[in-house]
Design an enzyme around this catalytic site. Sequence first.
Site, PDB file in Angstrom:
ATOM      1  N   GLU A  59       0.662  -1.192   0.017  1.00 16.03           N
ATOM      2  CA  GLU A  59       0.106   0.001  -0.084  1.00 16.03           C
ATOM      3  C   GLU A  59       0.798   1.133  -0.075  1.00 16.03           C
ATOM      4  O   GLU A  59       1.895   1.385   0.887  1.00 16.03           O
ATOM      5  CB  GLU A  59      -0.995  -0.154   1.430  1.00 16.03           C
ATOM      6  CG  GLU A  59      -1.632   1.245   1.563  1.00 16.03           C
ATOM      7  CD  GLU A  59      -2.356   1.121   2.916  1.00 16.03           C
ATOM      8  OE1 GLU A  59      -3.561   1.830   2.934  1.00 16.03           O
ATOM      9  OE2 GLU A  59      -2.217   0.504   3.773  1.00 16.03           O
ATOM     10  N   LYS A  79      -9.681   2.793  -1.896  1.00 13.86           N
ATOM     11  CA  LYS A  79      -9.948   2.186  -0.699  1.00 13.86           C
ATOM     12  C   LYS A  79     -11.293   2.537  -0.016  1.00 13.86           C
ATOM     13  O   LYS A  79     -11.497   3.512   0.158  1.00 13.86           O
ATOM     14  CB  LYS A  79      -8.699   2.679   0.310  1.00 13.86           C
ATOM     15  CG  LYS A  79      -9.054   1.781   1.611  1.00 13.86           C
ATOM     16  CD  LYS A  79      -7.494   2.333   2.429  1.00 13.86           C
ATOM     17  CE  LYS A  79      -7.549   1.503   3.722  1.00 13.86           C
ATOM     18  NZ  LYS A  79      -5.987   1.883   4.492  1.00 13.86           N
ATOM     19  N   CYS A  92      -5.419  -2.802   2.707  1.00 14.30           N
ATOM     20  CA  CYS A  92      -5.182  -2.882   4.254  1.00 14.30           C
ATOM     21  C   CYS A  92      -6.453  -3.177   4.932  1.00 14.30           C
ATOM     22  O   CYS A  92      -6.931  -4.243   5.203  1.00 14.30           O
ATOM     23  CB  CYS A  92      -4.323  -1.632   4.612  1.00 14.30           C
ATOM     24  SG  CYS A  92      -3.384  -1.821   5.639  1.00 14.30           S
TER      25      CYS A  92
END
Length: 259
Positions: free
Chosen positions: A43, A109, A143
Amino acid sequence: MQDLRVTLIQADLVWQQPEANRTQFEQIFAELEGTTDLIVLPEMFTTGFTMAPETLAEPIDGETARWLKQQAEHLDAAIVGSVVTQVGDHYRNRCFFTQPNGEQTVYDKRHLFRMGGEHNHYEAGRERVVVEYKGWRIMPQICYDLRFPAFSRNHNEYDLLIYVANWPKPRRNPWRTLLQARAIENQSYVAGVNRVGIDGSGLAYSGDSLLVDFMGERLVDQVPDQAFVETFTLDALALNDFRERFPAWMDADAFDLKL
């Protein structure tokens, strides 16, 4: 659907220095020519997990996006990783899935890590994304998304689930456990690529990047706290055979996500 060679690159990141990080990864790429189909980076691989998008965000067609296209074409391999990106008046933690032909698919995200203040600096994405590549259906996520299983629930939509991450060392056990859980419940291969080292905020990262099969077995699992590059070939026939013999996905509950 053919077998797929997947390369995990677990690296230390130079804090908030995109050019230095691109150079680092380009040097690693030089050793991978002709050996892989898909490269997975951490990331925010050009900056580390930064809360300074105002000074570091790139435009959607910025230098790193162009660099990814150049590298993917040169290597004849797809590359996936996330970059701090400006979209209109907002900033996104954007994952780029870049194919050798120049096609670039993005995923923003969805779940922003509020304990780190990410929701104060970035705008959340609104869509799940599945990319088709070499006959594989691949879903990229980032994540903190890992903690929300409904968002990644597989209704026979994908074959490989990817998590790119900056997941701190104190929470390494949830990281490892949840990667295996996502693989088992979704009957999918799962690749999770994290970073190592200490970032500019003082957070330590153990890495613990994993490649897990559809039974939850760890296919790539190296010692923590060390950078590594490892390529593993995913067996398409084994995945399809298992799904046919044990079609648990057919009994899954139906629901709609309100994003």
